[in-house]
Design an enzyme around this catalytic site. Structure first.
Site, PDB file in Angstrom:
ATOM      1  N   HIS A  70       3.580   3.097   6.441  1.00 54.00           N
ATOM      2  CA  HIS A  70       3.007   2.305   7.527  1.00 54.00           C
ATOM      3  C   HIS A  70       4.102   1.460   8.178  1.00 54.00           C
ATOM      4  O   HIS A  70       5.058   1.052   7.539  1.00 54.00           O
ATOM      5  CB  HIS A  70       1.844   1.428   7.055  1.00 54.00           C
ATOM      6  CG  HIS A  70       2.159   0.465   5.965  1.00 54.00           C
ATOM      7  ND1 HIS A  70       2.314   0.836   4.638  1.00 54.00           N
ATOM      8  CD2 HIS A  70       2.335  -0.880   5.996  1.00 54.00           C
ATOM      9  CE1 HIS A  70       2.557  -0.234   3.906  1.00 54.00           C
ATOM     10  NE2 HIS A  70       2.592  -1.291   4.710  1.00 54.00           N
ATOM     11  N   VAL A 113       0.873  -1.176   0.000  1.00 57.51           N
ATOM     12  CA  VAL A 113       0.000   0.000   0.000  1.00 57.51           C
ATOM     13  C   VAL A 113       0.908   1.223   0.000  1.00 57.51           C
ATOM     14  O   VAL A 113       1.749   1.364   0.891  1.00 57.51           O
ATOM     15  CB  VAL A 113      -0.935   0.024   1.232  1.00 57.51           C
ATOM     16  CG1 VAL A 113      -1.784   1.280   1.256  1.00 57.51           C
ATOM     17  CG2 VAL A 113      -1.813  -1.229   1.250  1.00 57.51           C
TER      18      VAL A 113
END
Length: 137
Positions: free
Chosen positions: A93, A89
């Site tokens: 993160h 993604v």
């Protein structure tokens, strides 16, 4: 997708939602209790994180690593981040993965599992959330 989770438009098993970031369970965890921590702003890589945000963001990651251990009775955690390569993604993160001795995790081959159902995932999120609240340092 992560921007939608931060905005509350995409369903996620949230562990915490704070000014420095949002943490939620990975839907395809390495081990149950695997948390993803994302900054509120859309950033793609660690290099994009403004210097003034480093302390708050990684303070949240640190607190979650402690909460995953204490909330789940884990022996430790694996904390990792990909930048571009292997970044499924394109939103910064950090993975916080519970570890136990002999859990089978070797190198960077990460077998994936699934939660049995929504209540199973909810219970993991709640246990980590409770541990996080108990030690807000």
């Amino acid at each position: 997708m992560f921007c939608g989770i931060v905005a509350g438009e995409v369903r996620a098993f949230r562990v915490t939602d704070e000014p420095d970031g949002v943490a939620f369970l990975d839907t395809r965890p390495v081990f149950k209790g695997h948390v993803l921590v994302v900054p509120r702003a859309h950033l793609v890589t660690l290099a994009d994180l403004p210097p003034e945000s480093i302390t708050g963001y990684f303070g949240l990651v640190r607190r979650l690593a402690v909460a995953v251990e204490s909330g789940l009775g884990a022996g430790g955690t694996f904390v990792a981040m990909n930048n571009r390569v292997s970044q499924s993604v394109p939103h910064l993160h950090t993975h916080v993965v519970p570890r136990t001795k002999g859990d089978g995790l070797r190198g960077f081959f990460w077998p994936r599992t699934r939660y049995a159902d929504d209540p199973d995932a909810t219970s993991y999120a709640e246990r980590i959330r409770s541990a996080l609240a108990a030690d807000p340092a």
